[in-house]
Motif scaffolding. Structure first.
Motif, PDB file in Angstrom:
ATOM      1  N   PRO A  78      -2.020  -6.060  -7.086  1.00  0.00           N
ATOM      2  CA  PRO A  78      -0.724  -5.660  -7.651  1.00  0.00           C
ATOM      3  C   PRO A  78       0.440  -6.290  -6.901  1.00  0.00           C
ATOM      4  CG  PRO A  78      -1.688  -3.864  -6.382  1.00  0.00           C
ATOM      5  CD  PRO A  78      -2.728  -4.940  -6.459  1.00  0.00           C
ATOM      6  N   ALA A  79       1.544  -6.442  -7.597  1.00  0.00           N
ATOM      7  CA  ALA A  79       2.744  -7.007  -6.968  1.00  0.00           C
ATOM      8  C   ALA A  79       3.178  -6.132  -5.797  1.00  0.00           C
ATOM      9  CB  ALA A  79       3.875  -7.109  -7.997  1.00  0.00           C
ATOM     10  N   GLY A  80       3.514  -6.768  -4.705  1.00  0.00           N
ATOM     11  CA  GLY A  80       3.935  -6.035  -3.521  1.00  0.00           C
ATOM     12  C   GLY A  80       2.811  -5.489  -2.681  1.00  0.00           C
ATOM     13  N   SER A  81       1.584  -5.807  -3.023  1.00  0.00           N
ATOM     14  CA  SER A  81       0.437  -5.319  -2.255  1.00  0.00           C
ATOM     15  C   SER A  81       0.463  -5.889  -0.841  1.00  0.00           C
ATOM     16  CB  SER A  81      -0.868  -5.711  -2.943  1.00  0.00           C
ATOM     17  OG  SER A  81      -1.989  -5.406  -2.136  1.00  0.00           O
ATOM     18  N   GLN A  82       0.114  -5.044   0.124  1.00  0.00           N
ATOM     19  CA  GLN A  82       0.032  -5.492   1.513  1.00  0.00           C
ATOM     20  C   GLN A  82      -1.224  -6.330   1.762  1.00  0.00           C
ATOM     21  OE1 GLN A  82       2.495  -4.901   3.877  1.00  0.00           O
ATOM     22  NE2 GLN A  82       3.595  -4.180   2.055  1.00  0.00           N
ATOM     23  N   SER A  83      -2.216  -6.185   0.882  1.00  0.00           N
ATOM     24  CA  SER A  83      -3.456  -6.942   1.037  1.00  0.00           C
ATOM     25  C   SER A  83      -3.285  -8.346   0.484  1.00  0.00           C
ATOM     26  CB  SER A  83      -4.603  -6.237   0.304  1.00  0.00           C
ATOM     27  OG  SER A  83      -4.864  -4.975   0.861  1.00  0.00           O
ATOM     28  N   ARG A  84      -4.054  -9.262   1.030  1.00  0.00           N
ATOM     29  CA  ARG A  84      -4.115 -10.622   0.527  1.00  0.00           C
ATOM     30  C   ARG A  84      -5.578 -10.971   0.267  1.00  0.00           C
ATOM     31  NH1 ARG A  84      -1.866 -14.334   4.935  1.00  0.00           N
ATOM     32  NH2 ARG A  84      -3.376 -13.070   6.110  1.00  0.00           N
ATOM     33  N   ALA A  85      -5.774 -11.966  -0.555  1.00  0.00           N
ATOM     34  CA  ALA A  85      -7.140 -12.381  -0.864  1.00  0.00           C
ATOM     35  C   ALA A  85      -7.904 -12.744   0.399  1.00  0.00           C
ATOM     36  CB  ALA A  85      -7.112 -13.556  -1.829  1.00  0.00           C
TER      37      ALA A  85
END
Length: 287
Positions: A78-85
Motif C-alpha cells: 500500500p501507498a505509504g507502507s513502511q515495508s519495502r520489497a
C-alpha cells in the motif's frame, strides 16, 4: 503475503496477486517460499533453474528474476507502507531469504496440523487426530506445485511433500478405523488401493475395514490382489505382517485381536524445512 504451494502456485499480498507468470521466476518464488525464513543459496537457485548447464551470465540472469519478484511485491504494497520489497525478499551473502510469517504459507500450516495430529495419536485421542489430520489434508488443492516447472531442489521437496501426504492420509484412516468408521472410509480405501496397488498398509486398512463391515470375502480378495501384484511386479510375497492379517481374517479372529499387526515406525514432519531435506518415514499402522 499468503502463499499456496499445495496445488497451483499462488501468492498474494494485501489482496493483490504477486504470482509471476514466467516459468523461472515462479521456480524461484516456490523454492524461496518452501524455505521461508531460511536462506536459500545462490548455487541452490542456480541448480534449480538450470541444473548442470547454467548460462554464462547466470548470476546476472538470476538477479533479474529476483528483481522481477521484488517489483511484483512492491506493486502490491500500500501507498505509504513502511515495508519495502527488499524487506520481504531479503538479500544475504550469496543467498536470498523470503521473510514472511510461517502461518502465511500453506505448507507450514499443513505441517503444524500434522504434528498436532501425530501427538493426538500418540496420546490415544483418535477423534482429535482424525479431525486435525483431516484439516491438514484439506490444505491440499492438488499435487504440490502443480503448475511450476520442477528442477532438482524443488523435485526433492515435492517428493517429500507427496510422501508426507500419503503418510498423513494413512494415519488419518488408521484413526478413523480406531473410531469404528469402517463403512465411511470404504469408498476412499477402494480408490487408494487402486492408485497404490503395492502399498501394504493401505491394503491392510482396506482389509480390516471390509472385514469389520461384514465383507470377509472381499477382504480376502484385497489380499489376493496385493499378493498377485507383488509377485508379478517384484517377485516377492506380502510381508509377514500382512500374511498374519490374512490369517486373522480367515479365522474370523481380527476383532478379537485388534492389535495383532505390529506397529510401524512413527513419523513426524521436520520442524522447519532446510534446502536439502530427506524423505519422511511412515507412521504406525494400527488396526
Amino acid at each position: 503475503m499468503r502463499i499456496r504451494l499445495l496445488g497451483e502456485l499462488d501468492a498474494t499480498l494485501h489482496g493483490g496477486s504477486v504470482t509471476p507468470t514466467a516459468a523461472k521466476p515462479r521456480q524461484v518464488l516456490a523454492l524461496l517460499a518452501l524455505h521461508a525464513g531460511h536462506i536459500v543459496s545462490v548455487p541452490t537457485l542456480i541448480e534449480e533453474l538450470w541444473g548442470d548447464r547454467p548460462p554464462m551470465s547466470v548470476r546476472t540472469t538470476l538477479q533479474t528474476y529476483i528483481l522481477q519478484l521484488r517489483r511484483l511485491i512492491q506493486s502490491a504494497l500500500p501507498a505509504g507502507s513502511q515495508s519495502r520489497a527488499k524487506d520481504i525478499l531479503v538479500t544475504r551473502f550469496d543467498a536470498y531469504l523470503l521473510d514472511v510469517p510461517p502461518g502465511s504459507i500453506d505448507v507450514r500450516v499443513y505441517e503444524e496440523l500434522v504434528e498436532a495430529g501425530n501427538r493426538a495419536i500418540d496420546q490415544g485421542e483418535y477423534h482429535a487426530a482424525s479431525r486435525l489430520l483431516g484439516q491438514a489434508l484439506s490444505k491440499w488443492q492438488g499435487p504440490a506445485l502443480a503448475d511450476v516447472r520442477i528442477g532438482m531442489p524443488l523435485g526433492i521437496e515435492v517428493t517429500r511433500l507427496e510422501e508426507s501426504r500419503l503418510n498423513v492420509l494413512e494415519s488419518r484412516i488408521g484413526a478413523d478405523i480406531r473410531l469404528g468408521r469402517h463403512h465411511a472410509i470404504l469408498s476412499e480405501l477402494t480408490v487408494l488401493t487402486a492408485q497404490h496397488p503395492m502399498h501394504e498398509n493401505l491394503c491392510a486398512h482396506h482389509m480390516v475395514s471390509l472385514y469389520r463391515a461384514g465383507r470377509q470375502c472381499q477382504a480376502l480378495q484385497v489380499f489376493r490382489t496385493l499378493r498377485e501384484t507383488l509377485n508379478r511386479e517384484l517377485g516377492v510375497e506380502p510381508s509377514t505382517r500382512l500374511q498374519k492379517l490374512q490369517q486373522a481374517v480367515l479365522r474370523s479372529e481380527l476383532d478379537l485381536v485388534p492389535h495383532a499387526v505390529e506397529q510401524r515406525e512413527v513419523w513426524s514432519p521436520p520442524a522447519a524445512p532446510e534446502p536439502a531435506l530427506g524423505m519422511p518415514g511412515p507412521r504406525f499402522a494400527h488396526w
